[in-house]
Scaffold this motif. Structure first.
Motif, mmCIF file in Angstrom:
data_model
loop_
_atom_site.group_PDB
_atom_site.id
_atom_site.type_symbol
_atom_site.label_atom_id
_atom_site.label_comp_id
_atom_site.label_asym_id
_atom_site.label_seq_id
_atom_site.Cartn_x
_atom_site.Cartn_y
_atom_site.Cartn_z
ATOM 1 N N ASP A 40 0.844 -1.193 0.000
ATOM 2 C CA ASP A 40 0.000 0.000 0.000
ATOM 3 C C ASP A 40 0.884 1.249 0.000
ATOM 4 O O ASP A 40 1.528 1.550 1.000
ATOM 5 N N GLY A 41 0.900 1.968 -1.116
ATOM 6 C CA GLY A 41 1.740 3.156 -1.253
ATOM 7 C C GLY A 41 1.271 4.340 -0.434
ATOM 8 O O GLY A 41 1.999 5.324 -0.290
ATOM 9 N N THR A 42 0.067 4.258 0.115
ATOM 10 C CA THR A 42 -0.434 5.373 0.925
ATOM 11 C C THR A 42 -0.033 5.237 2.393
ATOM 12 O O THR A 42 -0.267 6.150 3.177
ATOM 13 N N THR A 43 0.566 4.100 2.773
ATOM 14 C CA THR A 43 1.036 3.900 4.137
ATOM 15 C C THR A 43 2.118 4.932 4.436
ATOM 16 O O THR A 43 3.032 5.138 3.642
ATOM 17 N N HIS A 44 2.012 5.566 5.580
ATOM 18 C CA HIS A 44 2.975 6.602 5.933
ATOM 19 C C HIS A 44 4.246 5.985 6.519
ATOM 20 O O HIS A 44 4.180 5.010 7.269
ATOM 21 N N VAL A 45 5.383 6.572 6.145
ATOM 22 C CA VAL A 45 6.681 6.150 6.668
ATOM 23 C C VAL A 45 7.421 7.389 7.164
ATOM 24 O O VAL A 45 7.170 8.504 6.714
ATOM 25 N N TRP A 46 8.330 7.153 8.112
ATOM 26 C CA TRP A 46 9.166 8.234 8.627
ATOM 27 C C TRP A 46 10.449 8.290 7.812
ATOM 28 O O TRP A 46 11.017 7.263 7.476
ATOM 29 N N ASP A 72 18.051 17.716 10.156
ATOM 30 C CA ASP A 72 17.894 16.655 11.146
ATOM 31 C C ASP A 72 16.443 16.520 11.568
ATOM 32 O O ASP A 72 16.145 16.202 12.714
ATOM 33 N N VAL A 73 15.542 16.773 10.637
ATOM 34 C CA VAL A 73 14.110 16.744 10.923
ATOM 35 C C VAL A 73 13.512 15.483 10.306
ATOM 36 O O VAL A 73 13.766 15.165 9.142
ATOM 37 N N PHE A 74 12.724 14.757 11.077
ATOM 38 C CA PHE A 74 12.030 13.585 10.567
ATOM 39 C C PHE A 74 10.625 13.987 10.141
ATOM 40 O O PHE A 74 9.930 14.727 10.843
ATOM 41 N N LEU A 75 10.226 13.480 8.988
ATOM 42 C CA LEU A 75 8.897 13.758 8.453
ATOM 43 C C LEU A 75 8.160 12.445 8.225
ATOM 44 O O LEU A 75 8.776 11.407 8.007
ATOM 45 N N ARG A 76 6.843 12.518 8.248
ATOM 46 C CA ARG A 76 6.017 11.339 7.995
ATOM 47 C C ARG A 76 5.238 11.600 6.715
ATOM 48 O O ARG A 76 4.409 12.512 6.670
#
Length: 167
Positions: free
Chosen positions: A91-97, A104-108
């Protein structure tokens, strides 16, 4: 003895000109060498970025249980136009970090948009690395032409290596 002092003074003045010429040549070699070291440093940093990007793409392919890139090579059929080759049945819509580039910022974000961005970045990093390799070759040739590498590598050999083209 007065004539001796005059000859010695003239010889010293002549050596000053030679010393200045030598200083100019050394300064020129130092500039070329510094440019070469900076280009090599940039190439190493670019390679580090490429390797990190490649590792991230491999991790995403493992997560999606696919082994193919979504970048379609010329002459290769894509198959389903609706299905992404990297996402596969995942599922390409699943969010990943993921870590935002240059910070140094993590995004979802959604899986599909992250791997697409990483693949585009990998292509641009490959192009930049190729450009930097050309710059390193050019700087090495300049350094060889001023004679700085003559004691280690013959200038003709350096020129033949630098002018090689990758196909």
């Amino acid at each position: 003895m007065p004539g001796f002092r005059k000859v010695a003074r003239i010889r010293v003045l002549g050596m000053d000109g030679e010393v200045q010429d030598l200083q100019k040549k050394v300064a020129e070699v130092e500039v070329f060498a510094e440019d070469l070291l900076l280009a090599r440093h940039d190439l190493v940093e670019c390679d580090r970025s490429r390797n990190g990007n490649r590792e991230a793409l491999s991790a995403m392919r493992r997560q999606a249980k696919t082994s193919r890139s979504s970048v379609v090579l010329p002459g290769v059929s894509r198959g389903d136009a609706d299905k992404c080759r990297t996402c596969g049945d995942y599922d390409g819509t699943t969010h990943v970090w993921y870590m935002a580039p240059g910070s140094d910022v993590f995004l979802r974000r959604p899986f599909h948009s992250v791997h697409t961005q990483l693949e585009q970045e990998q292509v641009s990093l490959d192009q930049r690395a190729k450009t930097l390799q050309g710059v390193v070759k050019e700087k090495t040739l300049q350094l060889s032409n001023v004679g700085a590498l003559a004691d280690r590598i013959a200038p003709g050999l350096v020129k033949s290596i630098v002018t090689l083209k990758d196909n």
